[in-house]
Write an enzyme that holds these catalytic residues in place. Structure first.
Site, PDB file in Angstrom:
ATOM      1  N   TYR A  76       0.946  -1.230  -0.036  1.00 32.08           N
ATOM      2  CA  TYR A  76       0.144   0.134  -0.190  1.00 32.08           C
ATOM      3  C   TYR A  76       0.425   0.847  -0.024  1.00 32.08           C
ATOM      4  O   TYR A  76       1.988   1.560   0.461  1.00 32.08           O
ATOM      5  CB  TYR A  76      -0.974  -0.031   1.765  1.00 32.08           C
ATOM      6  CG  TYR A  76      -0.322  -0.596   2.583  1.00 32.08           C
ATOM      7  CD1 TYR A  76       0.185   1.157   3.079  1.00 32.08           C
ATOM      8  CD2 TYR A  76       0.173  -1.730   3.076  1.00 32.08           C
ATOM      9  CE1 TYR A  76       0.978  -0.059   4.416  1.00 32.08           C
ATOM     10  CE2 TYR A  76       0.498  -1.838   4.337  1.00 32.08           C
ATOM     11  CZ  TYR A  76       1.486  -0.853   4.894  1.00 32.08           C
ATOM     12  OH  TYR A  76       1.495  -1.362   6.045  1.00 32.08           O
TER      13      TYR A  76
ATOM     14  N   ASP B 168      -2.997   1.430  10.096  1.00 33.17           N
ATOM     15  CA  ASP B 168      -1.182   0.825  10.914  1.00 33.17           C
ATOM     16  C   ASP B 168      -0.819   0.850   9.742  1.00 33.17           C
ATOM     17  O   ASP B 168      -0.669  -0.145   9.033  1.00 33.17           O
ATOM     18  CB  ASP B 168      -1.746  -0.870  11.538  1.00 33.17           C
ATOM     19  CG  ASP B 168      -1.119  -1.478  12.033  1.00 33.17           C
ATOM     20  OD1 ASP B 168      -0.270  -0.584  12.364  1.00 33.17           O
ATOM     21  OD2 ASP B 168      -0.815  -3.127  12.085  1.00 33.17           O
ATOM     22  N   ILE B 169       0.122   1.828   9.576  1.00 34.47           N
ATOM     23  CA  ILE B 169       1.377   1.659   8.605  1.00 34.47           C
ATOM     24  C   ILE B 169       2.425   1.805   8.142  1.00 34.47           C
ATOM     25  O   ILE B 169       2.583   2.286   9.454  1.00 34.47           O
ATOM     26  CB  ILE B 169       0.616   3.595   7.875  1.00 34.47           C
ATOM     27  CG1 ILE B 169      -0.954   3.614   7.779  1.00 34.47           C
ATOM     28  CG2 ILE B 169       1.345   3.179   6.572  1.00 34.47           C
ATOM     29  CD1 ILE B 169      -1.607   2.829   7.024  1.00 34.47           C
ATOM     30  N   GLU B 170       2.567   0.404   8.787  1.00 34.02           N
ATOM     31  CA  GLU B 170       3.480   0.238   9.002  1.00 34.02           C
ATOM     32  C   GLU B 170       4.942   0.250   7.730  1.00 34.02           C
ATOM     33  O   GLU B 170       6.360  -0.514   7.986  1.00 34.02           O
ATOM     34  CB  GLU B 170       3.752  -1.510   9.614  1.00 34.02           C
ATOM     35  CG  GLU B 170       2.939  -1.424  10.796  1.00 34.02           C
ATOM     36  CD  GLU B 170       2.774  -2.602  11.879  1.00 34.02           C
ATOM     37  OE1 GLU B 170       4.147  -3.032  11.573  1.00 34.02           O
ATOM     38  OE2 GLU B 170       2.060  -2.649  11.982  1.00 34.02           O
ATOM     39  N   GLY B 171       4.720   0.213   6.388  1.00 38.99           N
ATOM     40  CA  GLY B 171       5.626   0.830   5.680  1.00 38.99           C
ATOM     41  C   GLY B 171       5.147   1.274   4.568  1.00 38.99           C
ATOM     42  O   GLY B 171       3.949   2.281   4.675  1.00 38.99           O
TER      43      GLY B 171
END
Length: 298
Positions: A110, A150-153
């Protein structure tokens, strides 16, 4: 005599008010969706343990990608097999549990290419999961309570735009709650700018897999200092302490029940922004019984 009685009643009322204010009770937020062996969504809400359930995850979206959910073994979104969750979502909401769609996760694909891309993703979310209409709603007709970041990338670009566009839909009727799960090092490298907008209702900060700011049995200061920074610098309604629900749920950062209830919670609950505890995840909570052990202290 009557005068004394009035004073006594007034005093009792005052004490009840003071106790209610000082207790600053919180709720538990849980992530559900990444293990088919964690029970159904309806069962999760029926436990009475959780005030918020995050559906994990809408793992693919943005930059021209076809949006796609990943709910592990629960249902197959590719065959439109997750629409049956609609009755579960409504069952949860009838119990007062807020059901939120979580975007991203640790293994998704994403990104947002531009402000216009953010607007298009917001429109997609509104029509397919929130109060809009679409012929192909992945979770059926149920209207979710909000969207979790929950943005982890990927990059840090345009998450603030997405928050602004989503927030705008609250004016069309039912409020769209915005939540986020940043890492505890401050500011978060990916959603830090989005959080500055002041549009987020609940921020469940991940105080795990981050040794510089997570709990250590030797020293609580790192966690406490980070907590103070989050609660003082982020204009959100409530901040939550994000934790793994068992030692197996994360690489590091698990807090034993006694340490949490005796040391950590007393140190952070005096903040007016204290909202409660977030746990990853329902599957690990089932294994450990963690939420049951801490519920009365949260």
């Amino acid at each position: 005599m009557a005068f004394k009685l009035r004073i006594s009643v007034s005093f009792i009322c005052l004490m009840v008010l003071v106790l209610a204010t000082c207790s600053n009770g919180g709720g538990i937020s849980i992530y559900w969706g990444q293990n088919g062996n964690e029970g159904t969504l309806a069962e999760t809400c029926s436990t009475g343990k959780y005030e918020y359930v995050n559906l994990a995850f809408l793992a693919t979206f943005g930059s021209g990608r076809t949006p796609m959910m990943n709910l592990a073994g629960h249902c197959d979104p590719y065959s439109n097999g997750c629409t049956g969750l609609s009755s579960d979502i409504k069952s949860c909401q009838a119990k007062g549990v807020k059901v939120i769609l979580s975007l991203g996760g640790g293994a998704g694909s994403y990104s947002l290419a531009s402000s216009d891309d953010a607007r298009q993703v917001a429109t997609y979310l509104w029509n397919n999961f929130l109060g809009g209409t679409s012929s192909s709603r992945p979770l059926g007709p149920a209207v979710l309570d909000g969207i979790d970041f929950d943005i982890e990338g990927g990059t840090d670009e345009h998450w603030d735009d997405l928050a602004k566009y989503l927030s705008g839909y609250s004016k069309k009727g039912k409020k769209v709650y915005l939540t986020a799960a940043p890492q505890c090092p401050f500011p978060d490298a990916l959603v830090g700018n989005a959080l500055k907008t002041g549009l987020f209702d609940y921020v469940w900060v991940q105080f795990y897999n981050n040794p510089p700011c997570q709990y250590s049995s030797v020293d609580i200061a790192n966690l406490e200092d980070a907590w103070k920074q989050w609660t003082s610098d982020i204009p959100a309604t409530k901040i939550f302490l994000g934790l793994p629900a068992s030692p197996d749920a994360a690489g590091s950062g698990f807090i034993p029940v006694n340490d949490l209830t005796s040391n950590v919670l007393p140190a952070i609950k005096n903040s007016s922004k204290y909202g409660g505890v977030m746990l990853w995840s329902k599957y690990y909570d089932d294994q450990s019984g963690y939420s049951s052990s801490i519920k009365s202290h949260v």
